[in-house]
Design an enzyme around this catalytic site. Structure first.
Site, mmCIF file in Angstrom:
data_model
loop_
_atom_site.group_PDB
_atom_site.id
_atom_site.type_symbol
_atom_site.label_atom_id
_atom_site.label_comp_id
_atom_site.label_asym_id
_atom_site.label_seq_id
_atom_site.Cartn_x
_atom_site.Cartn_y
_atom_site.Cartn_z
ATOM 1 N N GLY A 14 37.329 14.815 74.679
ATOM 2 C CA GLY A 14 38.344 14.161 73.860
ATOM 3 C C GLY A 14 38.103 14.329 72.378
ATOM 4 C CB SER A 108 40.702 0.799 69.177
ATOM 5 O OG SER A 108 41.927 0.873 68.484
ATOM 6 C CE1 TYR A 137 42.575 2.219 74.502
ATOM 7 C CE2 TYR A 137 42.991 1.251 72.353
ATOM 8 C CZ TYR A 137 42.300 2.142 73.149
ATOM 9 O OH TYR A 137 41.343 2.963 72.599
ATOM 10 C CD1 TRP A 203 60.402 8.365 66.608
ATOM 11 C CD2 TRP A 203 59.475 6.617 67.647
ATOM 12 N NE1 TRP A 203 60.691 8.484 67.941
ATOM 13 C CE2 TRP A 203 60.128 7.417 68.609
ATOM 14 C CE3 TRP A 203 58.812 5.463 68.077
ATOM 15 C CZ2 TRP A 203 60.148 7.111 69.966
ATOM 16 C CZ3 TRP A 203 58.834 5.147 69.420
ATOM 17 C CH2 TRP A 203 59.492 5.961 70.353
ATOM 18 N NE ARG A 210 49.632 2.018 62.094
ATOM 19 C CZ ARG A 210 50.420 0.983 61.828
ATOM 20 N NH1 ARG A 210 50.374 0.421 60.635
ATOM 21 N NH2 ARG A 210 51.239 0.512 62.749
ATOM 22 C CG ASP A 270 58.493 0.310 61.047
ATOM 23 O OD1 ASP A 270 58.633 1.543 61.107
ATOM 24 O OD2 ASP A 270 59.093 -0.409 60.225
#
EC number: 1.1.1.271
Length: 314
Positions: A14, A108, A137, A203, A210, A270
């Site tokens: 990954g 995360s 998650y 989108w 971010r 969003d």
């Protein structure tokens, strides 16, 4: 870790795992162990137990996880919570029962409450409601953190948990249905350039912010923390600055060399309005990111160009 230590990188193919392998090999670690998903199913307790009993692992980087963006999280919530809980439980417990010296668990920043103050400090964990689009998650990742903490408290293990911000780099997922925003935009702009499309649709409103960390920087931080940090407190890993999605889209447009327009589809969600991590603790431990977003985007696009046929079509 010494150079002969037996190190297991879970999820070595990954984005994170492959960066860890590159970093460890660069540092001269020669006894690395990994298994593909076809060789060992981490959701299968018996397979994981057998692997740890046979291999006698010294250190574990737990980078294996089922991951995806807003679309994937919305469509497969059961898969995300089930598979991640199983992977974490099997690996962490097998590590304890087979006397692994130290384990690093990769969480995360989606573990933090949706409306937590910015930048996100480690102590904000469990102080508010999660972002609904990735709650299953996030709950799985929080369980992994608490599992590491609990094993440390009860069994005296040395398991640490790190919370990376949004990642990108080599071996990223460029599938438009399951990828995160940055690799998805790289592919969108590249294909628009190739096909002479007049515009690229992004989108949302483009206003959410971010933070993006290059995967090789994350790997460097993880190896550093494995050697220099012990404790039950989680550690954020990021760059300490963020960018609006709209600005990111323009940066990627320039990187790719696309000359059309950008249109924002405001009917699409969003997600979290902002997600910047506080990296004060990380800096105090002696580590800082070194790859700028512009440099990282060039590297990521170069890798995409060299691997896009097999990666995009796989």
């Amino acid at each position: 870790m010494d150079k002969q230590s037996k190190i297991y990188v879970a999820g070595h193919r990954g984005l994170v795992g492959s960066a860890l392998v590159r970093r460890l090999e660069k540092e001269g670690y020669t006894n690395l162990v990994y298994r593909t998903s076809s060789e060992m199913d981490l959701t299968d307790k018996n397979q994981v137990d057998r692997f740890f009993a046979e291999e006698k692992i010294d250190y574990v980087f737990l980078a294996a996880a089922k991951v995806g963006g807003i679309v994937a999280n919305n469509e497969y919530p059961a898969d995300f919570i089930r598979d991640n809980l199983l992977i974490q439980t099997n690996v962490i417990d097998a590590a304890y029962r087979n006397n692994v010296k130290k384990l690093l668990f990769l969480g995360s920043t989606c573990i933090y409450p949706k409306l937590a103050p910015q930048p996100l400090k480690e102590e904000y964990l469990l102080t508010g409601e999660l972002e609904p689009t990735n709650e299953p998650y996030a709950i799985a990742k929080i369980a992994g953190i608490k599992m590491c903490e609990s094993y440390n408290r009860q069994y005296g293990t040395k398991y640490i948990s790190v919370m990376p911000t949004n990642l990108y780099g080599e071996n990223d997922n460029f599938d438009l249905h399951t990828s995160h925003v940055l690799p998805a935009l790289i592919r969108k702009f590249h294909e628009a350039k190739e096909n002479n499309q007049p515009y690229v649709e992004v989108w949302g409103t483009g206003t959410p912010k971010r933070e993006f960390l290059y995967s090789d920087d994350l790997a460097d931080a993880c190896v550093y923390l494995m050697d220099h940090y012990e404790g039950n407190e989680i550690v954020n890993i990021g760059v300490g600055e963020d960018i609006e999605i709209g600005q990111l889209a323009h940066l990627i447009k320039e990187t790719v060399g696309y000359e059309g327009e950008i249109q924002f589809d405001t009917s699409k969600p969003d997600g979290t309005p902002r997600k910047l991590v506080n990296v004060t603790k990380l800096h105090s431990l002696g580590w800082k990111a070194s790859t700028s977003l512009e440099e990282g985007l060039m590297k990521a696009y170069k890798w995409f160009l060299e691997n896009k046929v097999q990666k995009v079509n796989s």
